[in-house]
Design an enzyme around this catalytic site. Sequence first.
Site, PDB file in Angstrom:
ATOM      1  N   ASP A 213       0.827  -1.197   0.000  1.00 50.04           N
ATOM      2  CA  ASP A 213       0.000   0.000   0.000  1.00 50.04           C
ATOM      3  C   ASP A 213       0.869   1.258   0.000  1.00 50.04           C
ATOM      4  O   ASP A 213       1.891   1.311   0.683  1.00 50.04           O
ATOM      5  CB  ASP A 213      -0.897  -0.011   1.242  1.00 50.04           C
ATOM      6  CG  ASP A 213      -1.826   1.185   1.306  1.00 50.04           C
ATOM      7  OD1 ASP A 213      -2.755   1.251   0.484  1.00 50.04           O
ATOM      8  OD2 ASP A 213      -1.612   2.049   2.165  1.00 50.04           O
ATOM      9  N   GLU A 263       1.521  -0.440  -5.004  1.00 49.71           N
ATOM     10  CA  GLU A 263       0.613   0.655  -5.328  1.00 49.71           C
ATOM     11  C   GLU A 263       1.492   1.890  -5.531  1.00 49.71           C
ATOM     12  O   GLU A 263       1.908   2.538  -4.567  1.00 49.71           O
ATOM     13  CB  GLU A 263      -0.391   0.886  -4.204  1.00 49.71           C
ATOM     14  CG  GLU A 263      -1.397   1.987  -4.554  1.00 49.71           C
ATOM     15  CD  GLU A 263      -2.228   2.444  -3.376  1.00 49.71           C
ATOM     16  OE1 GLU A 263      -3.372   2.884  -3.606  1.00 49.71           O
ATOM     17  OE2 GLU A 263      -1.741   2.385  -2.229  1.00 49.71           O
TER      18      GLU A 263
END
Length: 534
Positions: A213, A263
């Site tokens: 993330d 990401e």
Amino acid sequence: MGQPTPARKDRDWWRTAVIYQVYVRSFADGDGDGTGDLAGVRARLPYLAELGVDALWFSPWYLSPMKDGGYDVADYRAIDPAFGTLAEAEKLIAEARELGIRTIVDIVPNHVSDRHPWFRAALAAGPGSPERALFHFRPGRGPHGELPPNDWPSQFAGSTEPVWTRLPDGDWYLHLFTPEQPDLNWAHPAVRQEHEDILRFWFERGVAGVRIDSAALLAKDPDLPDLASRPERHPFVDRDELHAIYRSWRTVADAYDGVFVGEVWLPDAERFARYLRPGELHTAFNFSFLSCAWDSARLRTAIDTTLAEHAPVGAPATWVLSNHDVTRTVTRYGRADTAFDFAAKAFGTPTDLALGTRRARAAALLSLALPGSVYLYQGEELGLPEAEIPVDRIQDPMYFRSGGAAPGRDGCRVPLPWADGMPYAGFSTQEPWLPQPVDWTSYAVDRQQRDPRSMLSLYREAIAIRPVFGDGPLAWLPAPDGVLAFARAEGVMCVVNLASTPAVLPAHSRLLLGSGPLDDAGRLPQDTAVWLCA
């Protein structure tokens, strides 16, 4: 070079995989409390196997106060009780693998929850303590330290709230997201060691990969300079120090044949590709395609740019139409502006769902025909639209931190409909944590399973047929304006018509699959895609 050996193919499964994103809280409720859980996922594994996916990516399932949908982690080695137990997670990983489905977990390295033991210890220890060195604590500016240490903006679109919170002892701490998500100090060796240990913990439990993330945000300029001072390199986005972190992580992953997907939101193609160099991340999400408008020229540019970015480093591209943060495809493609931008999200945007659904069906065939791996967000295979959440039921902090201007992300996180004619569409026996629209059962899995023309049937057939494209490169074919046509394997083509008039198909021997019927003259209607054999 010859054909890869079976062992090599198995090790490189991620290069061409179809990976299904599970947002546990909204997937299926096994214990009837209104919240999705691991028991619900385990019960639905046969559904996922029939869909034909190669892996499941789980949004964070860790112990969390849920101030930001689980991305505020209090313990990376424990499952949140709302979802189940660590033992259940281990069973789920094993049971999925028996069905040929691998597991990818979500690691959130930029920040932790304010309930994390490290942060609680930092609060108790006071200014200047070793415990606070694990985070970014600073004195304030101004005569009495009453001003934040710098001018950095929040990473929540539309938010005007500061990224610093002051404590009663006078120190301020950094949180690029919510105050409940303090940023870790990645210059500290203990932070790096802890996360490598977390990776080993999950790889040893059988996970095949890790999604990272906010992968470009971890490292910060140690001076924490103002953005207004225009430093040569951004003080907290895409810092060069990140690459040493990910090279170290890669060593851990390689010991387990594990894979990474990052990401990485970056506009610079060359900077983006650096994360995919040998010895760093295996793959990264393709946000240019995800946010692209339904326009032939823009889509072709996004595809060409993506493939060009990945070619120098030999990494496979990834293709994704939506995720747990993004307006659902059916809704987005039914609007006047079909691109996606967090800053453009607004209440009451007019939507033509019939148009959006037609385009989403065509986009499904387009994305599944492209070289690389495909990520499918839960509910996309059902053609779910973005739900409108009553204001008094919204839970997303993005809404609150924007002062109520941004609708937030709850609309794409509404619990899935499983059964027509059942309370709460078969998701649970109790009211779900987010309300389902009144027509939700019309999208139910059991209803779509009986309909060969449904979105679910289209996805199942497309995923089953997809291997005919092979793992070779893409070659564009001559096509009229507004039409995308390309070949992958010899004799197999994909054609998508985004023009306003029907398109004549290239010479072919057989139609493998279509997102909709051809017209009476055998032409491809607007907003329709087909797979063809030459």
